[in-house]
Write an enzyme that holds these catalytic residues in place. Sequence first.
Site, PDB file in Angstrom:
ATOM      1  N   SER A 113      -4.111   0.909 -32.041  1.00  0.00           N
ATOM      2  CA  SER A 113      -3.412   0.770 -33.059  1.00  0.00           C
ATOM      3  C   SER A 113      -4.364   0.417 -34.234  1.00  0.00           C
ATOM      4  O   SER A 113      -5.448   1.470 -34.673  1.00  0.00           O
ATOM      5  CB  SER A 113      -2.463  -0.095 -32.828  1.00  0.00           C
ATOM      6  N   HIS A 114      -4.213  -0.892 -34.935  1.00  0.00           N
ATOM      7  CA  HIS A 114      -5.028  -0.932 -36.156  1.00  0.00           C
ATOM      8  C   HIS A 114      -6.318  -1.802 -35.733  1.00  0.00           C
ATOM      9  O   HIS A 114      -6.946  -2.315 -36.581  1.00  0.00           O
ATOM     10  CB  HIS A 114      -4.198  -1.846 -36.978  1.00  0.00           C
ATOM     11  N   ASP A 277      -2.786   3.150 -40.524  1.00  0.00           N
ATOM     12  CA  ASP A 277      -3.310   2.681 -39.539  1.00  0.00           C
ATOM     13  C   ASP A 277      -4.066   3.352 -38.673  1.00  0.00           C
ATOM     14  O   ASP A 277      -3.962   4.773 -38.674  1.00  0.00           O
ATOM     15  CB  ASP A 277      -2.686   1.553 -38.698  1.00  0.00           C
ATOM     16  N   ASP A 279      -3.535   4.770 -35.578  1.00  0.00           N
ATOM     17  CA  ASP A 279      -2.739   5.700 -34.877  1.00  0.00           C
ATOM     18  C   ASP A 279      -1.413   6.289 -35.539  1.00  0.00           C
ATOM     19  O   ASP A 279      -0.771   6.868 -35.161  1.00  0.00           O
ATOM     20  CB  ASP A 279      -2.283   5.105 -33.423  1.00  0.00           C
ATOM     21  N   ASP A 281       0.991   4.809 -37.123  1.00  0.00           N
ATOM     22  CA  ASP A 281       2.481   4.370 -37.070  1.00  0.00           C
ATOM     23  C   ASP A 281       2.726   3.379 -38.018  1.00  0.00           C
ATOM     24  O   ASP A 281       3.855   3.146 -38.529  1.00  0.00           O
ATOM     25  CB  ASP A 281       2.935   3.833 -35.676  1.00  0.00           C
ATOM     26  N   ARG A 282       1.549   2.765 -38.591  1.00  0.00           N
ATOM     27  CA  ARG A 282       1.878   1.785 -39.995  1.00  0.00           C
ATOM     28  C   ARG A 282       1.803   2.114 -41.059  1.00  0.00           C
ATOM     29  O   ARG A 282       1.060   3.322 -41.399  1.00  0.00           O
ATOM     30  CB  ARG A 282       0.886   0.652 -39.629  1.00  0.00           C
ATOM     31  N   LYS A 376       7.332   3.538 -34.852  1.00  0.00           N
ATOM     32  CA  LYS A 376       7.330   3.702 -36.216  1.00  0.00           C
ATOM     33  C   LYS A 376       6.385   4.513 -36.898  1.00  0.00           C
ATOM     34  O   LYS A 376       5.712   5.175 -35.983  1.00  0.00           O
ATOM     35  CB  LYS A 376       6.862   2.172 -36.580  1.00  0.00           C
TER      36      LYS A 376
HETATM   37  C1  G1P Z   1       1.529  -7.026 -33.628  1.00  0.00           C
HETATM   38  C2  G1P Z   1       2.592  -6.888 -34.991  1.00  0.00           C
HETATM   39  C3  G1P Z   1       3.950  -6.329 -34.381  1.00  0.00           C
HETATM   40  C4  G1P Z   1       3.602  -4.893 -33.876  1.00  0.00           C
HETATM   41  C5  G1P Z   1       2.639  -4.902 -33.082  1.00  0.00           C
HETATM   42  C6  G1P Z   1       2.021  -3.520 -32.550  1.00  0.00           C
HETATM   43  O1  G1P Z   1       1.987  -7.609 -32.831  1.00  0.00           O
HETATM   44  O2  G1P Z   1       2.836  -8.427 -35.276  1.00  0.00           O
HETATM   45  O3  G1P Z   1       5.030  -6.404 -35.584  1.00  0.00           O
HETATM   46  O4  G1P Z   1       4.683  -4.396 -33.150  1.00  0.00           O
HETATM   47  O5  G1P Z   1       1.571  -5.705 -33.749  1.00  0.00           O
HETATM   48  O6  G1P Z   1       1.777  -2.786 -33.838  1.00  0.00           O
HETATM   49  P1  G1P Z   1       1.509  -9.113 -32.620  1.00  0.00           P
HETATM   50  O7  G1P Z   1       0.012  -9.064 -32.678  1.00  0.00           O
HETATM   51  O8  G1P Z   1       2.035  -9.998 -33.632  1.00  0.00           O
HETATM   52  O9  G1P Z   1       2.062  -9.492 -30.995  1.00  0.00           O
HETATM   53 ZN    ZN Z   2      -0.565   1.606 -34.911  1.00  0.00          ZN
END
Ligand code: G1P
Ligand code: ZN
Length: 543
Positions: A113-114, A277, A279, A281-282, A376
Amino acid sequence: MTINTVQTTAIEGQKPGTSGLRKKTRVFMQPHYLENFVQSIIDAIGGVKGKTLILGGDGRFFNDRAAQVILRMCAAQGAKHMIVGKDAILSTPAASNLIRKRNADGGFIMSASHNPGGETEDFGLKFNGANGGPATEGVTDKIFERTKEINTYRILETHDADLSAPGKLTMGEMEIEVVDPIADYATLMEQLFDFDAIRSLLQGGFRIRFDAMHAVTGPYAREILENRLGAAAGSVVNAKPLPDFGGGHPDPNPVWAKDLMEVMMGQDAPDFGAASDGDGDRNMIVGRGIYVTPSDSLAVLAANAHLAPGYQAGLSGIARSMPTSRAADLVAEKAGIGCFETPTGWKFFGNLLDAGKATLCGEESAGTGSDHVREKDGLWAVLLWLNILAAKKQSVQEIMQAHWAEYGRNYYSRHDYEAVPTEHANALVERLRGMLGELQGQVFAGLTVESADDFEYNDPIDGSTSSRQGIRIVFADGSRIVMRLSGTGTEGATLRVYLERYQRADGHLDLAVDDALAPVVKAAEEIAQIQKYTGRDEPDVTT
Ligand code: G1P
Ligand code: ZN
């Protein structure tokens, strides 16, 4: 071609977190590491024999190698058909869409992801089920159990599949279909939104800037925003995906998308700015001179979604993760529709979406989406905003002000303390848990505690219970503090402190966020002794 049965031993620490398994890339590259985890997934879902599966990822370092391993393992175990994005690329929402559209049995998504990418940064893998959404808690637990007992995996010995162009190939008995990663997703967006109205807006001088952060959405945004909707060439910046995201941190928030923030707050700013982000989704939404918090964005989208063709009939309900501000609840209440509070992580929305209980979902961490897929979706949120802007013919600022004047304003911020020694972070949380029973009625920084608990979720659809999902402290004036440890970090522990303060529509709607939240921040420190436990005077990241 021979099928090899490889002897292996269980590897510790393969417990999927909030969203799949994320580790340092080099950890994933260790012998057997990826293979053990993939075999555990295959075993946990009852094998892949005869199944159709989707495969793609965000293109980060090791994406290409991991894809070949997954293909060879699925081929060795009788999978019938693998649908793979060209070059093994698929944004997370596009993968979710393909699973649904092609009636696949599920899909492998390679992404952290990010989190930054590269050989010294992070890699990740998750499995999504037939509904297109992240594996449920039940499946995730099974995968983890398998990782602890695994002793062999099966893999086909063969050449790499050529994934560089759409078309059909075979690997052993398995058919591989390489597809354009963008086409089906772009078609879905055209069905949901009024592309003609958005096109007129963009051709009438409305300027946008979309920052793809050198991640997967670049080509998607170019195709949809510039080619199909006619945004000026160059509206999409940092559009070329890179295996290390250009050395950046592909997380769309004011801290990591600082360049975009500067442009949007500067002279002659465009009318609308957005980012996505690693991938895809954000999302981050920012108007000229105004940043929209993800919690507010969810509320505004919910209040106005009916302006887009795909949501004309209204919403069945709204769901938000517990730490997300309660701004969306006020919209649901006024509309007389269902409102759900779930633990952090998109996997908890799946059941509500499948059951038709919720149409829109959101998280404070820049995640917004709907029942169009089971993830998302960053570009979806951008397009819904553009559709609303086109229909209302107002600026982002005007839309926000009108929203607060109608519903009141939930000032909101999240403070992250990163890479805290795990035992210190656990000690902080344990201490809080021990205090929960005594907090009610106590006063901190002038705020009286009304209730305090460790959030427990009872899924209304499948009856499962998820406990210990975050400490929640609510004050008599409607302010709130939530504290939980991240489930996606790869280094030490990350403490997240979520701060919220509500002002009614007849209250102060134009305070600076820091000023509005000052008493809540003070109360959080008094209650949790954050400085003492983390050893930090200040959060590492404030969003
Ligand atoms: C974080 C975000 C959460 C999101 C997840 C995946 O998780 O807070 O809302 O769903 O990334 O993108 P966390 O690191 O808080 O467990
Ligand atoms: Zn992501």
